[in-house]
Design a protein around this motif. Sequence first.
Motif, PDB file in Angstrom:
ATOM      1  N   GLU A   1     -26.907  -0.342 -29.711  1.00 35.96           N
ATOM      2  CA  GLU A   1     -26.681  -1.076 -30.956  1.00 35.96           C
ATOM      3  C   GLU A   1     -28.035  -1.478 -31.502  1.00 35.96           C
ATOM      4  O   GLU A   1     -28.823  -2.132 -30.822  1.00 35.96           O
ATOM      5  N   VAL A   2     -28.302  -1.081 -32.739  1.00 37.17           N
ATOM      6  CA  VAL A   2     -29.535  -1.522 -33.404  1.00 37.17           C
ATOM      7  C   VAL A   2     -29.107  -2.330 -34.620  1.00 37.17           C
ATOM      8  O   VAL A   2     -28.357  -1.848 -35.467  1.00 37.17           O
ATOM      9  N   PHE A   3     -29.578  -3.574 -34.655  1.00 39.00           N
ATOM     10  CA  PHE A   3     -29.107  -4.503 -35.683  1.00 39.00           C
ATOM     11  C   PHE A   3     -30.343  -5.317 -36.073  1.00 39.00           C
ATOM     12  O   PHE A   3     -30.810  -6.143 -35.299  1.00 39.00           O
ATOM     13  N   VAL A   4     -30.854  -5.047 -37.266  1.00 41.56           N
ATOM     14  CA  VAL A   4     -32.190  -5.567 -37.576  1.00 41.56           C
ATOM     15  C   VAL A   4     -32.203  -6.716 -38.582  1.00 41.56           C
ATOM     16  O   VAL A   4     -33.275  -7.156 -38.991  1.00 41.56           O
ATOM     17  N   THR A   5     -31.033  -7.192 -38.951  1.00 42.11           N
ATOM     18  CA  THR A   5     -30.989  -8.345 -39.863  1.00 42.11           C
ATOM     19  C   THR A   5     -30.051  -9.414 -39.315  1.00 42.11           C
ATOM     20  O   THR A   5     -29.232  -9.980 -40.041  1.00 42.11           O
ATOM     21  N   THR A   6     -30.169  -9.694 -38.017  1.00 40.29           N
ATOM     22  CA  THR A   6     -29.217 -10.634 -37.400  1.00 40.29           C
ATOM     23  C   THR A   6     -29.448 -12.073 -37.829  1.00 40.29           C
ATOM     24  O   THR A   6     -28.558 -12.900 -37.738  1.00 40.29           O
ATOM     25  N   GLY A   7     -30.674 -12.369 -38.241  1.00 36.88           N
ATOM     26  CA  GLY A   7     -30.984 -13.758 -38.540  1.00 36.88           C
ATOM     27  C   GLY A   7     -31.134 -14.631 -37.309  1.00 36.88           C
ATOM     28  O   GLY A   7     -31.390 -15.829 -37.415  1.00 36.88           O
ATOM     29  N   VAL A   8     -30.974 -14.043 -36.128  1.00 43.19           N
ATOM     30  CA  VAL A   8     -30.950 -14.859 -34.907  1.00 43.19           C
ATOM     31  C   VAL A   8     -32.329 -14.961 -34.248  1.00 43.19           C
ATOM     32  O   VAL A   8     -32.935 -16.024 -34.181  1.00 43.19           O
ATOM     33  N   ALA A   9     -32.825 -13.830 -33.762  1.00 43.70           N
ATOM     34  CA  ALA A   9     -34.080 -13.836 -33.012  1.00 43.70           C
ATOM     35  C   ALA A   9     -34.328 -12.394 -32.593  1.00 43.70           C
ATOM     36  O   ALA A   9     -33.595 -11.499 -33.005  1.00 43.70           O
ATOM     37  N   TYR A  10     -35.354 -12.194 -31.796  1.00 42.43           N
ATOM     38  CA  TYR A  10     -35.634 -10.851 -31.313  1.00 42.43           C
ATOM     39  C   TYR A  10     -34.999 -10.688 -29.941  1.00 42.43           C
ATOM     40  O   TYR A  10     -35.441 -11.289 -28.966  1.00 42.43           O
ATOM     41  N   GLU A  11     -33.943  -9.903 -29.875  1.00 40.00           N
ATOM     42  CA  GLU A  11     -33.195  -9.746 -28.631  1.00 40.00           C
ATOM     43  C   GLU A  11     -33.175  -8.276 -28.227  1.00 40.00           C
ATOM     44  O   GLU A  11     -32.781  -7.424 -29.009  1.00 40.00           O
ATOM     45  N   VAL A  12     -33.550  -8.018 -27.005  1.00 39.45           N
ATOM     46  CA  VAL A  12     -33.536  -6.659 -26.490  1.00 39.45           C
ATOM     47  C   VAL A  12     -32.865  -6.695 -25.129  1.00 39.45           C
ATOM     48  O   VAL A  12     -33.273  -7.458 -24.260  1.00 39.45           O
ATOM     49  N   ARG A  13     -31.831  -5.921 -24.969  1.00 36.82           N
ATOM     50  CA  ARG A  13     -31.091  -5.952 -23.712  1.00 36.82           C
ATOM     51  C   ARG A  13     -30.764  -4.542 -23.268  1.00 36.82           C
ATOM     52  O   ARG A  13     -30.464  -3.687 -24.098  1.00 36.82           O
ATOM     53  N   THR A  14     -30.805  -4.265 -21.997  1.00 37.77           N
ATOM     54  CA  THR A  14     -30.450  -2.950 -21.470  1.00 37.77           C
ATOM     55  C   THR A  14     -29.647  -3.136 -20.197  1.00 37.77           C
ATOM     56  O   THR A  14     -30.047  -3.888 -19.318  1.00 37.77           O
ATOM     57  N   GLU A  15     -28.518  -2.449 -20.136  1.00 33.41           N
ATOM     58  CA  GLU A  15     -27.721  -2.476 -18.908  1.00 33.41           C
ATOM     59  C   GLU A  15     -27.530  -1.047 -18.421  1.00 33.41           C
ATOM     60  O   GLU A  15     -27.148  -0.162 -19.188  1.00 33.41           O
TER      61      GLU A  15
END
Lengths: 341, 341, 341, 341
Positions: free
Chosen positions: B227-241
Motif C-alpha cells: 500500500e502506497v499512500f502519500v497524502t495521509t496527513g498522519v506522519a511518515y510510516e513504513v511497515r513490512t511484514e
Amino acid sequence: MSNELRIAVLGVGMMGADHVARITNKIAGARVAVVNDFFAEKAEELAATIPGCRAIADPFDAIADPEVDAVLLATPGPTHEKQLLACLEHGKPVLCEKPLTTEVETSLAVVKAEAALGKTLIQVGFMRRFDNEYAELKSLIDSGDIGRPLVVHCAHRNPTVPPNFDSAMIVKDSLVHEVDVTRFLLDEEITSVQIIKPSANASAPEGLQDPQIALFATESGRHVDAEVFVTTGVAYEVRTEVVAELGSAMIGLDVGLVRKSKPGTWGGTITPSFKERFGQAYDTEIQRWVNAVQAGAETGNYIDGPGAWDGYAAAAVCAAGVKSLETGERVAVEMVARSSI
Amino acid sequence: MSNELRIAVLGVGMMGADHVARITNKIAGARVAVVNDFFAEKAEELAATIPGCRAIADPFDAIADPEVDAVLLATPGPTHEKQLLACLEHGKPVLCEKPLTTEVETSLAVVKAEAALGKTLIQVGFMRRFDNEYAELKSLIDSGDIGRPLVVHCAHRNPTVPPNFDSAMIVKDSLVHEVDVTRFLLDEEITSVQIIKPSANASAPEGLQDPQIALFATESGRHVDAEVFVTTGVAYEVRTEVVAELGSAMIGLDVGLVRKSKPGTWGGTITPSFKERFGQAYDTEIQRWVNAVQAGAETGNYIDGPGAWDGYAAAAVCAAGVKSLETGERVAVEMVARSSI
Amino acid sequence: MSNELRIAVLGVGMMGADHVARITNKIAGARVAVVNDFFAEKAEELAATIPGCRAIADPFDAIADPEVDAVLLATPGPTHEKQLLACLEHGKPVLCEKPLTTEVETSLAVVKAEAALGKTLIQVGFMRRFDNEYAELKSLIDSGDIGRPLVVHCAHRNPTVPPNFDSAMIVKDSLVHEVDVTRFLLDEEITSVQIIKPSANASAPEGLQDPQIALFATESGRHVDAEVFVTTGVAYEVRTEVVAELGSAMIGLDVGLVRKSKPGTWGGTITPSFKERFGQAYDTEIQRWVNAVQAGAETGNYIDGPGAWDGYAAAAVCAAGVKSLETGERVAVEMVARSSI
Amino acid sequence: MSNELRIAVLGVGMMGADHVARITNKIAGARVAVVNDFFAEKAEELAATIPGCRAIADPFDAIADPEVDAVLLATPGPTHEKQLLACLEHGKPVLCEKPLTTEVETSLAVVKAEAALGKTLIQVGFMRRFDNEYAELKSLIDSGDIGRPLVVHCAHRNPTVPPNFDSAMIVKDSLVHEVDVTRFLLDEEITSVQIIKPSANASAPEGLQDPQIALFATESGRHVDAEVFVTTGVAYEVRTEVVAELGSAMIGLDVGLVRKSKPGTWGGTITPSFKERFGQAYDTEIQRWVNAVQAGAETGNYIDGPGAWDGYAAAAVCAAGVKSLETGERVAVEMVARSSI
C-alpha cells in the motif's frame, strides 16, 4: 586540510578499545593519535593497527604530549584522580569514563581544581544522557507536556556480572547510572538514599545482595525507586518511568526491532548487554564531545554533557548508598553546596 | 596523517546538502572536498562553510578532478546517466541517489558500461537496506528461523507530497523503495506488477491516484502487496511484514521512543518524515560506503550495498508499474537476464 | 418466577456442544430445553447432564416443539435450508451458525421466505461483530474520528486445518469471515473478488492452495486485501487494519495478556484457536441474541446482529471467490438488489 | 424447571446496582430475588424493574428471608460486621464487597465466627483475582516458568477521587487492592508496611497526600513496591510486574483494543474507571461465586475466591499502612497466626 582532533586514549581494555574503534571508524573530526595502557604491549599492538597512532607507555607522558589535543580516560577508577589533575595541569580536555574518582573527597578535589582553572575541561561518561530514548524523555519533561514529575521508577537489569562483583559494586557501578539519570531528568540533587535488600536471587553468587531496591528523595521531595538486579539471566534491560502531574512517560519498554511470531508466541529480542543497548549513546556522546572540544577554544567550555560536578554528586550519592547497604536505613547524602565551589 | 576520502557531492539540494552535513559532522575517514550544483552560487556558499572544500561549477570537471576520490550523486535523475558514465570513465567510485537513471534502457546501458570495466564502482542509494530494522529483518530471514517467506505485506505512508507529485511518481519515487525492499528480502526478481486504484483520498490533489495498491509476483511465485499512500496527513510510516513457512515477522510497528500516558490515551509519536525515520540508515549507508571505497583498491569492489543492477531492476519493475497504473492490469516485468551482462 | 427462554440446540458437535455449555453456565435468561443431533445418542447423553433438558431425535420435531421458544442451529451447512424454513414456518427465532445455506440460490430463497413473513427471525452467527476489538473498531469508524475508510488489510491465520480441508473451503469457511468483516466495517456490498495464489506452503497438505490472497472491491470503490493462511503452524491470528482519510486503526495486534521476559527475549502468547480468540464474542453474541428474542414479541425483530441478508451476501461473495480460485481472475459478485426483496 | 439461585443484594448504590444489573442480565443460574437499601425507596424503585424481585426494608429481614439463598453485601463498610454475622447465623453464603469489616478486630471476630461454623460461607470481593490478566499472571507464576518471584512492582492510578477522599482512604480503599494482589500472587503474608510520602500533586485536594508509595516486605523477605496515585487526571491504570529468578512478567500495559494512528501520533485509549477495567473480572467473580454456592451444599464450601481470612489479612496490613502514613516509618503488621483460628 581538515583539523582532526588528536585524541589520546588511556586504558585500552574492553571499554577503551571500543572507544578507539569508535573514534577511528565512526567519528568525524577526530582520530586516535596516542594509546596507552598499563600493559604496554597491548597498547603497542593496538597502535600498530591504527594509521598514525603511537603507543606511549606512561599515561602522564601521553597527557602531556604536544601532539595530543584531548584525552579519553578509560583507565581503572583508582587512577583517575591523578590523571584528571594532569589533564587540568596541561589544559587538556578530557572525557572521563565513570567514576570521576573513587572517593567523594578526591572527586571534590577534582571539581575544585577545575573550578580554579576557569575553564571547563572535564566531561564524565554518563552515556545515558546521549541515548535517544533518555534524551527524548528529558525533552518531553522539559516541554512541560506531562507537567512536573513527582515519582520516577527505574529498573536496571543485567543478565550476569563478573565473578568479583560485590554488593557495594551494585551501588557504585550499576546504581550510579540511575543516580545520574535521576539528577538529569529531575534537575536537582538527591538528598537521601535507602537500599532495601529483598530475599536474594538463589543463583546469585554467594554473598551478593541481588536484587537491591534503592529509594532516593530529592531536594524538592520527589521520590525515585530503582530496582537493580544484576544476575537475572535474561538480558540487559533498562527502563525508566516518570510519573508527573499531567501524565506519565516511560522508556525502555519496546526492545528489539523486529516483532516475530513463532508457534504459540510473539515477541522480540532484548539487547544482551549495555554495548548493544547504549551503542548509539556512546557514538553520540563521543561525537558531541569531539565537536565541543573543537569549539572550546572560543568559549573556554570544552564539554557537552555531564561535568565534574555531576561526577562528584554521583560519588556522594553512591557513598550514602553503600552506607545504607550496610544498615538498611535511610542515609542523608553529604555534599558541599555547589555555590561554595 | 590520516587518509581522508575526498568526496565530491554533486547536487546540493535538500538531499545533497544533508549528505554534505553528514559527511562533515558524522562520518569518519572522509570529507567533502568539492561541491557542485546547477545553481553555482548555492554550491559556492556551501563550500565556504566547509573547511577545505571547493565549489566546482561543472559537474564533469568535479568528477574528473584529480583531488576527488569519490563522487556522491544527488543531482536530478535525468542527469544521472551521463554523470555515472563520466564516473566510470574516470574510475571514480560513486554513490548515486535513486534513481540510477530515469529510463530502463539507460539504466541497462550504465550496468553494461560498468560491467565492461571489470570494477564495481556504482552503488545505488536504496538506504532502507541500511536501516537497523530492515537489516535485522533480513538477517532473521537469512537465519532460517522463520522459514521460507511466502508473502510480504508493505505499507508506505507519507503525510504529504509536493504539489507537482503525480500518480506515476507514486510508483517511481515511493513504490520504488518497496521494489527494492522486496528484492532485498526475497533475493529474487519481481516478474509482474499490478497497480490497484481504490477510491482516492478526498483530500489528495485533484487527479492524484492515492492510495495505490501494488501487487508483485516474484520468480518463485511469491506474493507481495504494497500500500502506497502519500497524502495521509498522519506522519511518515513504513511497515513490512514477512509471512513465512515457520512464522512471521514485522518491522515498522513500534514507532517513537517514549510511551506516554495523557488524559484518556497512551501512545507515542511517529516520525514526521523519511529524514527522521531513516536518518540512521543514511548515516550507516554513507559510512559503510566510505569504508568500502577505501578498501576498494585492493579488490576492485568499491561498494557495500545495492549496485547498478539493483538500480536497473528497480527501473524495470517501476516501468511495468507505470504501465499497470494506466490499465489496471497485471504487467510482466521486462528485464534482460543478469547472466547476459 | 423468571421467564427463561427455552432454546433447542440442533447439532451438538464441537460448536453446538460449546453453545450448550455456554447457555447453561454463562447466559442469563435462557436455558437449553432441547438438544438434537444426527447421532441421537450423543444428544441423549448430553441432555442427561443438563437440568430440565430433553433430547428430541428429529430436528423438525425439535423446531416445532411447543416448549421450544427459539432455535440455535449448529448442524452441518447442507441441512440449514430446510431447518431454517421450518423455523420460519413455526415462527421460531433462530440463530444459525454460518453458512446460512450452502448455495447462493437457497440463501436467497431463505431471505425471501423470511421477508414474506414480515418478521425478522433469522440471525447468522458471524460472531466477530461481537468481539470487543471489532466492535470498538467499528465504533471508531462510525465516530468519524479517522474519516472515511479507503483501504482495509486483513490477515486470518490458523495453525492447522482438518485433513479434508480443501482450497475452496479456505474461501467458504475462512475467508467468509473477512467478507462479513468487510461488509460490517464498510457498510456496503463487495462487488468483485480476486483470489491470488502464491507459491504454497511446503508443509500444507498436497493440493491445498495455502496461503491465498483475496482482493475485494466494494460498491464505492474501496479496496480490501485479505491474507488467509490456514497451515501456519503458529497460532490463531486475526488482524484487521483500516486505512482511512484522517488516520488508520488496527486490531488484533497485541495478543496475550501477560508480557513476559525470558533469556534473550520478551513477548506474549497467542491464542491457539478461534475458541480462545473469540470466546468473549460468542458469549456476547448469544447473550444479546437471547435478549433480542425476549424483546422480539413487541417489535417483530428477534435479532441483534447480522441477518439472513448478510448470510446471502456472504454466500454470493464466496461463490465469486471460488470461481476466482479456479481462474485467478477478478470475478464480479452476482447479487440481487436488496430493494427487490 | 431450573433452580436459580435467589440472591438478596444489600445496598444498591453504584456498586450494588451494578451487581443487580449484572446478575439479571449476564449471570446464568441466579436471579436477584430481594433488594435492600438504607434508602428504602431506592430499593423499591429498583425492585419494580426486576421480574420477581421484592424490596425488603430491613437488611436483617432480607438475610433471614427463607426465599433468599445467598447474599451479596454492597452496603457501607461499617455495617458489614453485623450483616456478616447475621449471614453466618442463618447459614447464608455471602459475597461481601471489600472491606470485610472496617477494623482489624471485628474482621478477626468474623473470621472466628465463620471458623466456628465449620462451613465456608464468606467470600470477599477482591475482584482482581478474577481479572483475566491477573489470573494469567498468577498461573504463569504457578507454572514455575519464570521461577520464584523476588520483587513485585505495582502502580494503581485513578484519574480522580470523590471530594471526601482522605490520605488514609488511599491506603484502605486503593492500596488494599495491591495488598490482596501481593498476597494472591506471592501466596504469603505481608509482614511490614512503609508508606513514603513524596511531594504531593499540586492539583490534589488540599491536605491529600497523593501520590503515596507503599513498600511491603513478606514473610520470606520479598519486596513489593506500590505507587498509588489517585488524582492523575489521566485514566484508570493498574499495572503489576513480577520480577522472578528466571524471568519477569508484567500485566496492565497494553490497554485499549484498537491501535490508532492520527497526525503525528499513534496509540490507544485507557479505561476511564475501574468499571471498564474490571468489568470482566466482576462478571467472572459473580458467575463463579454463583456456581460455588450452588455446589456448596455438598461440600460445605460456598466460595470460589478470597475468603474471610483474606479480608482480615488485608485489614491488618492496611492498619499498619495507616500507622506508617503518620510516621513515615516501617510498621510491622500485627496478625494472629492462621493456625490459631
